[in-house]
Design an enzyme around this catalytic site. Sequence first.
Site, PDB file in Angstrom:
ATOM      1  N   ASP A  97       0.604  -1.370   0.101  1.00 38.60           N
ATOM      2  CA  ASP A  97      -0.021   0.079  -0.075  1.00 38.60           C
ATOM      3  C   ASP A  97       0.929   1.285  -0.030  1.00 38.60           C
ATOM      4  O   ASP A  97       2.009   1.260   0.546  1.00 38.60           O
ATOM      5  CB  ASP A  97      -0.996   0.040   1.193  1.00 38.60           C
ATOM      6  CG  ASP A  97      -0.307  -0.248   2.754  1.00 38.60           C
ATOM      7  OD1 ASP A  97       0.681  -1.009   2.642  1.00 38.60           O
ATOM      8  OD2 ASP A  97      -0.675   0.242   3.637  1.00 38.60           O
ATOM      9  N   GLU A 163      -0.822  -2.428   5.090  1.00 36.62           N
ATOM     10  CA  GLU A 163      -0.002  -2.320   6.091  1.00 36.62           C
ATOM     11  C   GLU A 163      -0.131  -1.126   6.960  1.00 36.62           C
ATOM     12  O   GLU A 163      -0.092  -1.164   8.159  1.00 36.62           O
ATOM     13  CB  GLU A 163       1.456  -2.599   5.789  1.00 36.62           C
ATOM     14  CG  GLU A 163       2.609  -2.777   6.890  1.00 36.62           C
ATOM     15  CD  GLU A 163       2.853  -1.628   7.732  1.00 36.62           C
ATOM     16  OE1 GLU A 163       2.862  -1.785   8.971  1.00 36.62           O
ATOM     17  OE2 GLU A 163       2.743  -0.424   7.444  1.00 36.62           O
TER      18      GLU A 163
HETATM   19 ZN   LIG Z   1       4.968   3.291   6.834  1.00 34.07          ZN
HETATM   20 ZN   LIG Z   2       6.211   0.601   5.932  1.00 30.35          ZN
END
Ligand SMILES: [Zn+2]
Ligand SMILES: [Zn+2]
Length: 437
Positions: A97, A163
Amino acid sequence: MVFSLALAPFTLPAQSPLKNQMNKLADGLEKKVITWRREIHQHPELGNRELQTSAKIAAHLHSLGIEVKTNVAKTGVVGILKGGKPGPVVALRADMDGLPVTERGDLPFKSTVTTEFNGQKTGVMHACGHDSHVAIMMGVAEVLASVKSDLKGTVKFIFQPAEEGPPAGEEGGAQLMVKEGVLENPKVDAIFGLHINSQTEVGTIKYRPGATMAAVDFYSIKVKGKQTHGAAPWSGVDPIVTSSQIVMGLQTIVSRNLAITEYPAVVTVGAVHGGIRQNIIPEEVNMIGTIRSFTPDMQKTIHRRINEIATNISESAGAKADVKIDVMYPVTYNDPALTDQMVPTLEAVAGKDNVIIRPLDTGAEDFSFFQQKVPGFFYFLGGMPKGRKLEDAAPHHTPDFFIDESGFGLGVKSLCHLTVDYMEQWKGAATAGGKKK
Ligand SMILES: [Zn+2]
Ligand SMILES: [Zn+2]
């Protein structure tokens, strides 16, 4: 760090023919890895929205003859590569991401993508380097698929969404992957992951055994008083003065209640909202903040003290506190036995002097959810141009964040070598490196 030929006495341990072959393959792939990274960099996608990125990954894995599962934990991709010989299951993880950051600078492959995030218009940028992680892992998949018949075990490639956290109201990230059973079927014996770092020189690897990055929790405190005229405070209960006392009280948790010689901790108040006008004492004040800790005991003490301080200070003022604590990511914990076992591999691939123990990091990483279930090792890969001064290297999550792509080769090789060394050293599940935390 200064490199000097005269002061470089280390000699690399002899490498197996398989490793030499993998290194050659990795060198041959370098241009391709950089091209993938640039394409992904130019088209960043936020967490749980990594549609183009995961389609690109899935197509690549298919082309290598790897078994592919898509839509894992929303947009995740999992590839399974069975080696020619029996052995353990090694998982490798890359997060996919981008972030709501507007890219500055003038890279030819700069992102011009924009979106709306939490009601605000913003640019989207790979400002944490997850584009590098995806490209490196696509390279690793290609190398390992090329030496498939020599592999003593199975490799599970985990391309993870979100994440940085899923959008409000959604599940996502490593936690959802684990919940959906990504570590099962086939059951993973160990997991490896890396993070590129914009403030670590290319060619360097940093790691830490045991607790590495902090556990993170969020909290909110609502202080309810009694509204009154600003000219007559005695007619009400002032939540602003009470909240100020709470903010100061919270400072004593780390300084007075924790054994900080063992581990550090952080309690931050990030926002205080209350009131509307000079001469009105408002009804309530809302505060939010974050907690960073490295052990479950310290985490418990911090939670208890936040509750006590907010509740009792409010009570002493005739106000009422409503405290809410959201437990977010656990500690990123490198299994000590697995770390001991694998550090020689990193030293062999990067050079002994280039593998360095790093200090504790009060940042957080959701790789920790995998490490709660299976022994895992997470390390940091240099992405700062050699010779650049640290103060000139933009930190992660900022508009000038920059990664030197010449560090990718070591990323590909290190993950490949960790995988084959773990497989070579495997003595069966009963003696597998590491205990669960
Ligand atoms: Zn980060
Ligand atoms: Zn990261």
